[in-house]
Design a protein around this motif. Structure first.
Motif, PDB file in Angstrom:
ATOM      1  N   GLY A 126       0.795  -1.216   0.000  1.00  0.00           N
ATOM      2  CA  GLY A 126       0.000   0.000   0.000  1.00  0.00           C
ATOM      3  C   GLY A 126       0.829   1.269   0.000  1.00  0.00           C
ATOM      4  N   LEU A 127       2.071   1.181   0.475  1.00  0.00           N
ATOM      5  CA  LEU A 127       2.938   2.355   0.517  1.00  0.00           C
ATOM      6  C   LEU A 127       3.592   2.661  -0.834  1.00  0.00           C
ATOM      7  N   LEU A 128       3.680   1.666  -1.697  1.00  0.00           N
ATOM      8  CA  LEU A 128       4.509   1.790  -2.897  1.00  0.00           C
ATOM      9  C   LEU A 128       4.082   2.866  -3.888  1.00  0.00           C
ATOM     10  N   PRO A 129       2.787   3.010  -4.211  1.00  0.00           N
ATOM     11  CA  PRO A 129       2.431   4.002  -5.236  1.00  0.00           C
ATOM     12  C   PRO A 129       2.930   5.409  -4.937  1.00  0.00           C
ATOM     13  N   ALA A 130       3.089   5.761  -3.678  1.00  0.00           N
ATOM     14  CA  ALA A 130       3.557   7.102  -3.316  1.00  0.00           C
ATOM     15  C   ALA A 130       5.081   7.197  -3.260  1.00  0.00           C
ATOM     16  N   LEU A 131       5.771   6.072  -3.435  1.00  0.00           N
ATOM     17  CA  LEU A 131       7.224   6.066  -3.242  1.00  0.00           C
ATOM     18  C   LEU A 131       8.018   5.863  -4.522  1.00  0.00           C
ATOM     19  N   GLY A 132       7.484   5.119  -5.474  1.00  0.00           N
ATOM     20  CA  GLY A 132       8.243   4.838  -6.684  1.00  0.00           C
ATOM     21  C   GLY A 132       7.438   4.078  -7.702  1.00  0.00           C
ATOM     22  N   GLU A 133       8.082   3.789  -8.846  1.00  0.00           N
ATOM     23  CA  GLU A 133       7.417   3.085  -9.941  1.00  0.00           C
ATOM     24  C   GLU A 133       8.124   1.796 -10.323  1.00  0.00           C
ATOM     25  N   ALA A 145       1.325 -12.373  -3.642  1.00  0.00           N
ATOM     26  CA  ALA A 145      -0.064 -11.988  -3.916  1.00  0.00           C
ATOM     27  C   ALA A 145      -0.372 -10.597  -3.372  1.00  0.00           C
ATOM     28  N   ALA A 146       0.329 -10.193  -2.311  1.00  0.00           N
ATOM     29  CA  ALA A 146       0.096  -8.866  -1.732  1.00  0.00           C
ATOM     30  C   ALA A 146       0.442  -7.754  -2.708  1.00  0.00           C
ATOM     31  N   PHE A 147       1.292  -8.056  -3.686  1.00  0.00           N
ATOM     32  CA  PHE A 147       1.726  -7.046  -4.644  1.00  0.00           C
ATOM     33  C   PHE A 147       1.048  -7.212  -6.002  1.00  0.00           C
ATOM     34  N   ALA A 148       0.024  -8.059  -6.024  1.00  0.00           N
ATOM     35  CA  ALA A 148      -0.706  -8.307  -7.263  1.00  0.00           C
ATOM     36  C   ALA A 148      -2.086  -7.664  -7.246  1.00  0.00           C
ATOM     37  N   GLY A 149      -2.344  -6.823  -6.240  1.00  0.00           N
ATOM     38  CA  GLY A 149      -3.664  -6.256  -6.064  1.00  0.00           C
ATOM     39  C   GLY A 149      -3.928  -5.039  -6.929  1.00  0.00           C
ATOM     40  N   GLU A 154       0.351  -0.351 -12.392  1.00  0.00           N
ATOM     41  CA  GLU A 154       1.245   0.566 -13.098  1.00  0.00           C
ATOM     42  C   GLU A 154       2.692   0.435 -12.629  1.00  0.00           C
ATOM     43  N   LEU A 155       2.920  -0.301 -11.552  1.00  0.00           N
ATOM     44  CA  LEU A 155       4.273  -0.469 -11.031  1.00  0.00           C
ATOM     45  C   LEU A 155       4.960  -1.647 -11.722  1.00  0.00           C
ATOM     46  N   PRO A 168      -0.462 -16.141  -7.409  1.00  0.00           N
ATOM     47  CA  PRO A 168      -0.538 -14.828  -8.068  1.00  0.00           C
ATOM     48  C   PRO A 168       0.703 -13.982  -7.836  1.00  0.00           C
ATOM     49  N   CYS A 169       1.066 -13.233  -8.873  1.00  0.00           N
ATOM     50  CA  CYS A 169       2.261 -12.393  -8.838  1.00  0.00           C
ATOM     51  C   CYS A 169       1.910 -11.003  -9.359  1.00  0.00           C
ATOM     52  N   PRO A 170       2.805 -10.037  -9.177  1.00  0.00           N
ATOM     53  CA  PRO A 170       2.568  -8.713  -9.748  1.00  0.00           C
ATOM     54  C   PRO A 170       2.331  -8.787 -11.255  1.00  0.00           C
ATOM     55  N   ALA A 171       1.516  -7.881 -11.745  1.00  0.00           N
ATOM     56  CA  ALA A 171       1.149  -7.899 -13.168  1.00  0.00           C
ATOM     57  C   ALA A 171       2.355  -7.645 -14.068  1.00  0.00           C
ATOM     58  N   ARG A 172       3.238  -6.745 -13.655  1.00  0.00           N
ATOM     59  CA  ARG A 172       4.410  -6.402 -14.455  1.00  0.00           C
ATOM     60  C   ARG A 172       5.654  -6.697 -13.618  1.00  0.00           C
TER      61      ARG A 172
END
Length: 263
Positions: A126-133, A145-149, A154-155, A168-172
């Motif tokens: 939840g912290l990532l979108p405000a910190l980096g890409e 799975a926590a990072f696939a939500g 966009e990350l 499940p894994c991150p989309a990118r």
């Protein structure tokens, strides 16, 4: 009163567990068995007896301890293996054997660090979108799975783990299969080459994976640090394998299965 040699079951999988087994294997007063969860392919086997696989919860572990004449239990699992640590505490109580937790100290922020504390992987995500890409994700292959939500599509993630992750894994994402220890120069190159702008790590402690923190500090990128869960209440803690060895030796030196808390 334990019958010599004292049979010590080490719940392992960490560098500290292997070093403890190496020290105990040379002690004629001790028989050491190391248990590995079996989640990593081709693990580095310690000296002494080794078993691989789960016990089936605390009841199964307690039954194994009684059946194999275990006199003492050392929980030297990963600092984030909270379920196994709870099972060990419950099993030790059932089987009436002393239990010690072997935990390397956690990392401490230094001048120049831009750390953000998180209580869980989900909170870290939840912290990532405000910190980096472009995220350097070094929390292992479990829990991706926590990072696939939603909200994280966009990350881009560079996921480093010993074995290939499963959905499940991150989309990118890109997967980097590697095993520590890691070098500072290597971590610098990873951050530079992949243009990473945020690091996510668990507070595992130790030297093997610490260079990424130095590299992140040098690159002035933020680091999300997931706090480790507490050791079960009432379980004494050793911070080094040497402390754990002294705890075990007190078992046979005192002729009792009750060793006090270690420093």
């Amino acid at each position: 009163m334990p019958v010599l040699p004292v049979h010590v079951l080490v719940l392992g999988g960490t560098t500290e567990a292997r070093r403890l087994a190496e020290s105990l294997a040379g002690d004629r007063h001790v028989r050491v068995t190391t248990s590995l969860a079996g989640r990593v392919s081709a693990p580095r086997l310690p000296p002494g007896d080794v078993r691989v696989g789960g016990f089936g919860g605390p009841d199964g572990l307690a039954a194994w301890v009684r059946e194999h004449g275990v006199d003492a239990l050392v929980d030297a699992t990963h600092p984030f293996a909270s379920t196994m640590s709870r099972n060990a505490a419950e099993a030790a109580a059932q089987a009436h054997v002393p239990l010690l937790a072997l935990r390397r100290p956690g990392w401490v922020a230094q001048d120049g660090d831009r750390w953000h504390s998180a209580g869980s992987l989900a909170e870290a995500a939840g912290l990532l979108p405000a910190l980096g890409e472009r995220v350097f994700l070094t929390t292992g292959r479990m829990g991706l799975a926590a990072f696939a939500g939603a909200g994280l599509d966009e990350l881009w993630f560079l996921v480093r783990s010993v074995d290939a992750p499963e959905p499940p894994c991150p989309a990118r994402m890109e997967v980097l299969l590697d095993r520590g220890p890691f070098t500072l120069e290597g971590e610098r190159e990873i951050i530079r080459h992949h243009r990473l702008d945020v690091l996510v790590t668990k507070d595992s402690g130790g030297d093997a994976t610490a260079p990424k923190l130095t590299a992140a500090r040098e690159a002035r990128i933020p680091v999300v640090v997931v706090r480790r869960p507490p050791v079960p209440e009432g379980v004494p803690v050793a911070r080094t394998p040497d402390e754990a060895v002294r705890w075990v030796r007190r078992l046979y030196a005192e002729g009792s299965g009750d060793a006090g808390a270690s420093g």
